[in-house]
Motif scaffolding. Sequence first.
Motif, PDB file in Angstrom:
ATOM      1  N   THR A 264      80.816  55.652  67.053  1.00  0.00           N
ATOM      2  CA  THR A 264      80.961  56.982  66.480  1.00  0.00           C
ATOM      3  C   THR A 264      79.655  57.738  66.606  1.00  0.00           C
ATOM      4  N   ILE A 310      89.109  55.659  64.138  1.00  0.00           N
ATOM      5  CA  ILE A 310      89.240  54.749  62.988  1.00  0.00           C
ATOM      6  C   ILE A 310      90.600  54.924  62.300  1.00  0.00           C
ATOM      7  N   THR A 311      91.140  56.140  62.290  1.00  0.00           N
ATOM      8  CA  THR A 311      92.441  56.338  61.640  1.00  0.00           C
ATOM      9  C   THR A 311      93.494  55.472  62.325  1.00  0.00           C
ATOM     10  N   SER A 385      96.806  64.242  55.129  1.00  0.00           N
ATOM     11  CA  SER A 385      95.894  64.989  55.991  1.00  0.00           C
ATOM     12  C   SER A 385      94.593  64.209  56.102  1.00  0.00           C
ATOM     13  N   ASP A 411      95.302  64.570  50.711  1.00  0.00           N
ATOM     14  CA  ASP A 411      94.179  64.967  51.577  1.00  0.00           C
ATOM     15  C   ASP A 411      93.144  63.860  51.451  1.00  0.00           C
ATOM     16  N   THR A 412      93.057  63.034  52.485  1.00  0.00           N
ATOM     17  CA  THR A 412      92.267  61.798  52.400  1.00  0.00           C
ATOM     18  C   THR A 412      90.913  61.972  53.056  1.00  0.00           C
ATOM     19  N   TRP A 413      89.851  61.821  52.285  1.00  0.00           N
ATOM     20  CA  TRP A 413      88.508  61.887  52.859  1.00  0.00           C
ATOM     21  C   TRP A 413      87.984  60.481  53.095  1.00  0.00           C
ATOM     22  N   TRP A 414      87.502  60.238  54.305  1.00  0.00           N
ATOM     23  CA  TRP A 414      86.844  58.963  54.623  1.00  0.00           C
ATOM     24  C   TRP A 414      86.172  59.078  55.974  1.00  0.00           C
TER      25      TRP A 414
HETATM   26  O1  PRX Z   1      83.017  65.206  57.667  1.00  0.00           O
HETATM   27  C1  PRX Z   1      83.985  64.286  57.240  1.00  0.00           C
HETATM   28  C2  PRX Z   1      85.256  64.487  58.015  1.00  0.00           C
HETATM   29  O2  PRX Z   1      85.218  63.575  59.090  1.00  0.00           O
HETATM   30  C3  PRX Z   1      84.024  62.801  59.039  1.00  0.00           C
HETATM   31  C4  PRX Z   1      84.282  61.410  59.504  1.00  0.00           C
HETATM   32  O3  PRX Z   1      84.710  61.414  60.829  1.00  0.00           O
HETATM   33  P1  PRX Z   1      85.233  60.082  61.508  1.00  0.00           P
HETATM   34  O4  PRX Z   1      84.258  59.008  61.256  1.00  0.00           O
HETATM   35  O5  PRX Z   1      85.567  60.403  62.913  1.00  0.00           O
HETATM   36  O6  PRX Z   1      86.524  59.720  60.718  1.00  0.00           O
HETATM   37  C5  PRX Z   1      87.605  60.620  60.706  1.00  0.00           C
HETATM   38  C6  PRX Z   1      88.817  59.974  60.089  1.00  0.00           C
HETATM   39  C7  PRX Z   1      88.602  59.319  58.796  1.00  0.00           C
HETATM   40  C8  PRX Z   1      83.588  62.881  57.613  1.00  0.00           C
HETATM   41  O7  PRX Z   1      82.217  62.609  57.468  1.00  0.00           O
HETATM   42  N1  PRX Z   1      86.461  64.241  57.212  1.00  0.00           N
HETATM   43  C9  PRX Z   1      87.321  63.218  57.317  1.00  0.00           C
HETATM   44  N2  PRX Z   1      88.350  63.373  56.463  1.00  0.00           N
HETATM   45  C10 PRX Z   1      88.130  64.513  55.785  1.00  0.00           C
HETATM   46  C11 PRX Z   1      86.931  65.066  56.252  1.00  0.00           C
HETATM   47  N3  PRX Z   1      86.423  66.214  55.738  1.00  0.00           N
HETATM   48  C12 PRX Z   1      87.113  66.814  54.762  1.00  0.00           C
HETATM   49  N4  PRX Z   1      88.282  66.356  54.275  1.00  0.00           N
HETATM   50  C13 PRX Z   1      88.839  65.218  54.745  1.00  0.00           C
HETATM   51  N5  PRX Z   1      90.000  64.801  54.262  1.00  0.00           N
END
Ligand code: PRX
Length: 648
Positions: A264, A310-311, A385, A411-414
């Motif tokens: 990444t 990663i998703t 999302s 709305d899942t942040w990770w």
């Molecule tokens: O900035 C955030 C954003 O995607 C970044 C991570 O990217 P990646 O490692 O490619 O993983 C994407 C899939 C999990 C984060 O640091 N991000 C991811 N999900 C969200 C988000 N920003 C806002 N809301 C979300 N739900």
Amino acid sequence: MTAHKRYPIPDAIKDTTLLNEEQYQAMYNQSISDPEAFWAEQAGMLEWYQAPTKIKNTRFGEGEVSIKWFEDGELNASYNCIDRHLADNAKKTAIHWEGDTPGEAEAITYQQLHYEVCKLANGLKKLGVKKGDRVAIYMPMVPQAAYAMLACARIGAVHSVIFGGFSPNAIADRINDSDAKVIITSDEGRRAGRSVPLKTNVDKALADGACPSITNAVVLKLTGADVDWNDDVDVWWDELVDDCTGQCEPEVMNAEDPLFILYTSGSTGTPKGVVHTTGGYLLYTAMTFKYVFDYQPDDIYWCTADVGWITGHSYMVYGPLINGASQVFFEGVPNYPDVRRIAQVVEKYKVNSLYTAPTAIRALMAHGDKPAEGCDLSSLRLLGSVGEPINPEAWEWYHRVLGENRCPIVDTWWQTETGGIMITPLAGATELKPGSATRPFFGIEPALFDADGKELEGANEGNLVIKNSWPSQARTVYGDHERFINTYFSTYPGVYFTGDGARRDEDDYFWITGRVDDVLNVSGHRLGTAEIESAMVAHSKVAEAAVVGYPHDIKGQGIYVYVTPNDGVTADEALSKELRDWVRNELSPIATPDKIQWSEGLPKTRSGKIMRRILRKIAANEHDQLGDTSTLADPSVVDKLIAERLNK
Ligand code: PRX
């Protein structure tokens, strides 16, 4: 502060969801106050050869970062994804594969999955792949991509999936960084009716001995296209597995043995090989899949991601399969052959939960209500999302048009580094606010810090950190633990720094505001400005280049490049096209610049550092908010850049 619109938990789902508010609170509180007991109990979601007795052993100390979960446990990922379901669910469909072309489809049961994975696992053994060896996977979205990952996991090899949109250079860099022994690919991929020359890209990556660690390329015949062949290296998948049996004893792995590497982008340098290990990653992805998607045994789940990200790893392979779920695996894109494709696939498979990205939602939203026209979406119960902040307009459209005002949106942040979902609503426990990822999942302690390292309390905005370890946290950067420490644990010693900014509101809901470093998020794809810049300056006509993101209606962020051409070079439309094509070929089509602005000079400090803050403001047309420019070596550069920008 303006009051946010709220969406209460719909009465219709209150009695059926796995968790309600009190249950969420009770579990969350226990997960924070007594993580050992909490995770020891949850570990029962997996099948272990040797159940762990040591649960958590993690240190985020200064100079020393060591993360171990379940360290005396033993298990196998492919066994947990497949074999454990065979007694009761052998005939259940694991994967409903839907091809790029409507009408092309295949259903794979757990029994078949076992057979295919075992055959390939035996094939890889024949090629000399052993426990701990790295295997690169460069595949389109076909079930064989999952077979390849699981076959590696079965024999203890570490997979490194390379997104099918990457170019030969990017493939070679990733192979060499991880010293991969074998690469698994296909003759071609298909996307929106076009073919993608995967085998040819691999050939180019391996050409002239560029990847000395590779002994073999395993090639799946998918489209039957003519491809070049090197008898010393290339072997057809079918021929390799022809004499292999459909039984392969899973390798017994320690919980802390690496499961995969995934590259990444960061704010500096080359992409990092993020390492995930076996036990903690599997448990956390299994558990988040179950609770976040409110998984019920007869559900049909569909995540539109690609296994290259990663998703795709966590929520198309490991999470759903450990739960024994049936899922749709989609080769195509949301708007091919037309904008109703997502709705048609939902109708066809009676999908219950749909997990997609804001960029796809915005692209469909541009067509009004048409993307759902004439389609029966009544099977949908939950929407998800991921990948970037979702703007409230896109959230509302998703909720109304695909969710028919009925389905909650999670709305899942990770992140790649977090392995699994960190901040998210739970359908039966969380009142929703469009645009907010809401509250932490079990075991996650988010906090906000200011630039000086002070923790911010209450409703506030700052840099998002995580205060304690969780099971699916990345363990290291492959081959460079120092870089792991420097990137994630040096900004704020003692906590994990995410690289994102966030706001916490009066209800303790989190609103992710986006990256605070030099990482771009273009259509949900994570790209480092440094990577694009180094591709640009590798072109013989470019003296200097600076890359920033700017707001883009569909992509979220677009790629804006300031280029200083070499002396004597004519900066014109032809050069602009040449540079765009160059980046496509050097790195990836997803990294293609949207806008190129010629610049005689770039705003630099007296010590020669490019002031990107200023470049970002100019690209976003926010010239009135440039801030302090007094530290610039030559402030007149800025006026020239603004004049040029305004003329565009
Ligand atoms: O900035 C955030 C954003 O995607 C970044 C991570 O990217 P990646 O490692 O490619 O993983 C994407 C899939 C999990 C984060 O640091 N991000 C991811 N999900 C969200 C988000 N920003 C806002 N809301 C979300 N739900």
